[in-house]
Scaffold this active site. Structure first.
Site, short mmCIF file in Angstrom:
data_model
loop_
_atom_site.label_atom_id
_atom_site.label_comp_id
_atom_site.label_asym_id
_atom_site.label_seq_id
_atom_site.Cartn_x
_atom_site.Cartn_y
_atom_site.Cartn_z
CB SER A 198 26.76 29.30 -4.47
OG SER A 198 26.45 29.87 -3.24
CG ASP A 215 25.02 28.45 0.20
OD1 ASP A 215 25.62 27.84 1.09
OD2 ASP A 215 25.58 29.25 -0.58
CG ASP A 269 28.99 26.86 -1.80
OD1 ASP A 269 27.97 27.43 -1.35
OD2 ASP A 269 30.00 27.48 -2.19
CG ASP A 275 29.58 29.96 0.33
OD1 ASP A 275 28.34 29.80 0.29
OD2 ASP A 275 30.22 30.55 -0.56
#
Length: 448
Positions: free
Chosen positions: A101, A240, A242, A244
């Site tokens: 992340s 960010d 990834d 999400d």
């Protein structure tokens, strides 16, 4: 949290805490646990972000899945919510994301989704952990039962981009700066915004394996703020690693956080008759969000920190918007998990239709001054910090000082060897002073 799984999967510095052996064991254990009751050869999707360790861990994870007799379908570099979406859309038996992340590139992690596109329950995680430690209860696949490795990289990104774009109308006429964090959004954001017709300039969209989240993305907004304020953009968007989560920047270069995003979207949903219930936030959400929602007759519930807890509450109550101040926003009409790109285009649609500036929309939610201080604490001791007499004493002192017009929250990080001290109130100087005082007490107890 278990031995391996934190609040957001298995995390660690690669080849120190998370190595190929653990990835192999996790793949084998997850495939075994999640496919035991199936009468067909299982199919498990794997996506990853742009970290240099991603391909290495992908290979080990896929080997474990194949050893358990399931097929591993490699989606390549793709956002976490895309894996959740595709797992559900294609009736895969599970989905796995290799990502840490927002953390630095040397970290990585393994997140697992069930066939429903949601993160695993505590019970299933416990079963996977038990099998990682003792695989004697599971047999290796042999002969024709061994799984295969398949690839669906290009089509996966295209399908997800079409899904996100279809959730909103055209965004032509808007001028946007998009920070992809040199992460997974680099593979999908250009396609999404091209489909929607907005004028976009992309920043930090050239990943090299080690520059993910480095001076960019939702945790480092300085460059985006400067670009937006100096470039006459309607909005800045930052993902960010990834994708999400996302944070936004208004036309003046000021940050719009997850609480403000949820407030704006919830009010729009209420006006359209699309809001189900209210907003599920977390204990870290600003008191200003609660005040704003109450003024508009919108209910708010607060959970423990972690998007999985937010989603669980949303599912129990049947509510369709929730999230975290950090930018995880879950819109269950379109997704089963936090989705930064979906959040961004939904906010942009509200912005376009309102005819207002982003600063006007976000300014409706007047935030209380809030200070967060991260204090290093060993992983094996961080969970009990709040129980220490010295910490309880300073917490009670600060709570009594603020009364109903402020608060203190001390909690362990779910992903790092840290304790987070958050103090909130009406006077910023006093808030900062009390946060430093509480953090100082913990630093004395755990000197570095």
């Amino acid at each position: 949290m278990g031995k391996y799984f934190g609040t957001d999967g298995i995390r660690g510095v690669v080849n120190r805490e998370l190595d190929c052996l653990l990835a192999y064991k996790a793949g084998f254990a997850a495939a075994t646990v999640l496919t035991r009751a199936l009468s067909h050869r299982a199919k498990i999707f794997i996506g990853r972000d742009t970290r240099i360790s991603g391909e290495m861990l992908e290979a080990a994870l896929a080997a474990g899945i194949c050893a358990a007799g399931a097929d591993a379908v490699l989606l390549g570099v793709i956002p976490t919510p895309a894996v959740a979406f595709l797992t559900l859309a294609h009736h895969a038996d599970a989905g796995v994301v290799i990502s840490a992340s927002h953390n630095p590139f040397e970290h990585n992690g393994i997140k697992i989704f069930g066939g429903n596109g949601c993160k695993l329950s505590d019970e299933l995680e416990a079963q996977v952990e038990a099998l990682i430690d003792d695989p004697s209860d599971a047999a290796l696949a042999t002969d024709g039962a061994i799984g295969r490795i398949l690839r669906e990289e290009k089509s996966a990104c295209e399908e997800y981009a079409s899904h996100v774009a279809a959730a909103v109308g055209p965004l032509d006429g808007l001028r946007i700066a998009v920070d992809c964090a040199n992460g997974a959004a680099s593979a999908t954001a250009p396609h999404i915004f091209e489909k929607l017709g907005a004028h976009c300039d992309f920043l930090f969209c050239q990943p090299d394996g080690v520059n993910i989240n480095t001076g960019c993305g939702s945790t480092h907004l300085e460059a985006l703020c400067q670009t937006v304020s100096q470039g006459q953009y309607d909005l800045g968007v930052a993902f960010d690693g990834d994708a999400d989560r996302c944070l936004l920047v208004d036309e003046q270069g000021q940050v719009i956080d997850g609480d403000q995003i949820m407030g704006v979207l919830a009010l729009d949903m209420q006006r359209r008759g699309a809001l189900k219930g209210g907003v599920v936030a977390t204990v870290l959400s600003n008191l200003g969000l609660k005040t704003f929602l109450k003024a508009h007759g919108i209910a708010m519930a607060a959970t423990k920190v972690g998007d999985r807890f937010v989603l669980e509450q949303m599912q129990r109550d049947g509510w369709n918007i929730g999230g975290e101040q950090s930018g995880h926003v879950i819109l269950t009409d379109h997704a089963t998990t936090g989705d930064g790109e979906l959040t961004a285009v939904t906010f942009l649609q509200v912005l376009k239709q309102s005819g207002k500036k982003a600063s006007e929309l976000a300014g409706q939610i007047e935030k209380f001054p809030q200070v967060m201080i991260n204090v290093p604490v060993p992983n094996d001791q961080k969970k009990t910090v709040g129980d220490l007499p010295e910490v309880q004493a300073v917490g009670q002192e600060i709570a009594a000082l603020f009364g109903e017009k402020g608060r203190i929250l001390i909690r362990p990080s779910g992903t790092e060897a840290l304790v987070r001290v958050m103090v909130e109130g009406q006077e910023e100087a006093l808030v900062r002073q009390m946060a430093e005082k509480a953090a100082g007490v913990i630093r004395q107890l755990f000197p570095q």
